[in-house]
Design a protein around this motif. Sequence first.
Motif, PDB file in Angstrom:
ATOM      1  N   SER A 251      15.652  32.081  98.484  1.00 36.29           N
ATOM      2  CA  SER A 251      16.476  33.149  97.902  1.00 36.29           C
ATOM      3  C   SER A 251      17.928  32.935  98.308  1.00 36.29           C
ATOM      4  N   PHE A 252      18.706  32.356  97.420  1.00 39.20           N
ATOM      5  CA  PHE A 252      20.134  32.151  97.661  1.00 39.20           C
ATOM      6  C   PHE A 252      20.842  33.511  97.635  1.00 39.20           C
ATOM      7  N   GLY A 253      21.625  33.777  98.676  1.00 39.74           N
ATOM      8  CA  GLY A 253      22.356  35.043  98.760  1.00 39.74           C
ATOM      9  C   GLY A 253      21.698  36.082  99.644  1.00 39.74           C
ATOM     10  N   GLU A 254      20.471  35.839 100.096  1.00 39.59           N
ATOM     11  CA  GLU A 254      19.758  36.822 100.927  1.00 39.59           C
ATOM     12  C   GLU A 254      20.520  37.153 102.199  1.00 39.59           C
ATOM     13  N   ASN A 255      21.124  36.158 102.806  1.00 38.62           N
ATOM     14  CA  ASN A 255      21.809  36.380 104.080  1.00 38.62           C
ATOM     15  C   ASN A 255      23.183  37.033 103.928  1.00 38.62           C
ATOM     16  N   ASP A 256      23.618  37.278 102.698  1.00 38.74           N
ATOM     17  CA  ASP A 256      24.943  37.861 102.463  1.00 38.74           C
ATOM     18  C   ASP A 256      24.912  39.381 102.301  1.00 38.74           C
ATOM     19  N   LEU A 257      23.724  39.988 102.404  1.00 38.01           N
ATOM     20  CA  LEU A 257      23.591  41.411 102.090  1.00 38.01           C
ATOM     21  C   LEU A 257      24.054  42.326 103.210  1.00 38.01           C
ATOM     22  N   PHE A 258      24.046  41.830 104.452  1.00 40.34           N
ATOM     23  CA  PHE A 258      24.434  42.639 105.605  1.00 40.34           C
ATOM     24  C   PHE A 258      25.309  41.809 106.534  1.00 40.34           C
ATOM     25  N   ARG A 259      26.004  42.497 107.423  1.00 40.14           N
ATOM     26  CA  ARG A 259      26.749  41.857 108.507  1.00 40.14           C
ATOM     27  C   ARG A 259      26.009  42.175 109.800  1.00 40.14           C
ATOM     28  N   GLN A 260      25.717  41.159 110.572  1.00 39.76           N
ATOM     29  CA  GLN A 260      24.940  41.357 111.788  1.00 39.76           C
ATOM     30  C   GLN A 260      25.728  40.913 113.021  1.00 39.76           C
ATOM     31  N   VAL A 261      25.562  41.664 114.101  1.00 39.53           N
ATOM     32  CA  VAL A 261      26.104  41.248 115.391  1.00 39.53           C
ATOM     33  C   VAL A 261      25.079  40.296 116.004  1.00 39.53           C
ATOM     34  N   VAL A 262      25.418  39.004 116.031  1.00 47.63           N
ATOM     35  CA  VAL A 262      24.499  37.978 116.536  1.00 47.63           C
ATOM     36  C   VAL A 262      24.810  37.711 118.003  1.00 47.63           C
ATOM     37  N   PHE A 263      23.839  37.971 118.853  1.00 48.31           N
ATOM     38  CA  PHE A 263      24.010  37.750 120.282  1.00 48.31           C
ATOM     39  C   PHE A 263      23.607  36.318 120.638  1.00 48.31           C
ATOM     40  N   GLU A 264      24.364  35.705 121.517  1.00 47.75           N
ATOM     41  CA  GLU A 264      24.111  34.320 121.895  1.00 47.75           C
ATOM     42  C   GLU A 264      22.762  34.183 122.596  1.00 47.75           C
ATOM     43  N   LYS A 265      22.141  33.020 122.391  1.00 44.88           N
ATOM     44  CA  LYS A 265      20.887  32.746 123.080  1.00 44.88           C
ATOM     45  C   LYS A 265      21.131  32.715 124.580  1.00 44.88           C
TER      46      LYS A 265
END
Length: 361
Positions: A251-265
């Motif tokens: 699904s192209f575009g799926e990851n563009d629907l929200f903005r997420q705070v990504v915490f480092e590993k």
Amino acid sequence: MKTIIAAYSQNRSGSRASIQAALHTLLTVPWPSQREFRACIQLLSVLQWILSFLLMGIVFLFLLVYLVFTSFWPVSALYFAWVIFDWDAPEQGGRRSTWVRNWPVWKHFRDYFPIQLVKTHSLLPSHNYIIGAHPHGILCVGAFCNFITESTGFSEKFPGIRPFLATLAGNFRLPVFREYLMSGGLCPVTRRAIGYLLSQNGSGNAVAIVIGGAAESLSCQPGVTTLILKNRKGFVRMALQHGAHLVPAFSFGENDLFRQVVFEKGSWMRGIQQRFQKLVGFAPCVFYGRGLTSIHSRGFLPYPKPITTVIGEPVTVPRIQEPSHETVDLYHAMYIRSLLKLFNDHKAKYGLSETDELRIL
């Protein structure tokens, strides 16, 4: 007396003038255009979907428990008796409803983004399939719209194929919500449920599994095309045991629907997310989207970004009751090659550049 009558007449005239002024003001207010009205309906369709999945199960659980302590307790007693009797239904094919899958609200839901389904190869009704749905994103919007509703025309594009979408088994323990999920074609992501559809429900079944799962949602962010797949081989083993062909879908575009705070590993917040995921089955993502009033405000609704789900070429899989590790690895590698080909062949058409690469972890 004459003074009273005069005052009354004056009040009536004033009231009539006020009403006329109000009506004139109302008539001069510009009515929403057809486009604005359509956008409002689309927004409400997405809102009801999110609220249904977040609140329906909890609300009905509390309602039925509350009714136990009222004169309406037989309602709760009858429903809970039904659930006990019907406990195994989600893992035995469920109860798909063509009526629910064709609700008009799903077309408004589709048009909000918009979402489209692209067919590249045919799926034969004489076989069963496991469809690998990628990426997970935050809420699996593309997978839901394409496999659980008929708004993008799945049955027309793939005649004779019954699509299902696997989700967390815990969702089917929530009252009423379980019926809602089954009506669309959702099933528990368990070996028993998927095995039933692939071996005891005839042919022409296509079970879509979001393989990256909750772990993949933690890395979801716009412009990132990273999949958790390298060590996910259980779906391949199951495909071999039942002779179900493997079909990649992206699904192209799926990851563009929200903005997420990504915490480092390695960070303490990422550690909390991962522990919560192991305990409950899903990851508590910190994300935001648009608000109700404006696309520029912040809220929990997805941004209206286009999603294009492309169904790739099936990988033919033989039926082997006890496949070896080497055989599983072989067909897993074949599946990844087919997925990479699908991604590279279509990425430039649907919002990515030719230089974008698909990372598989």
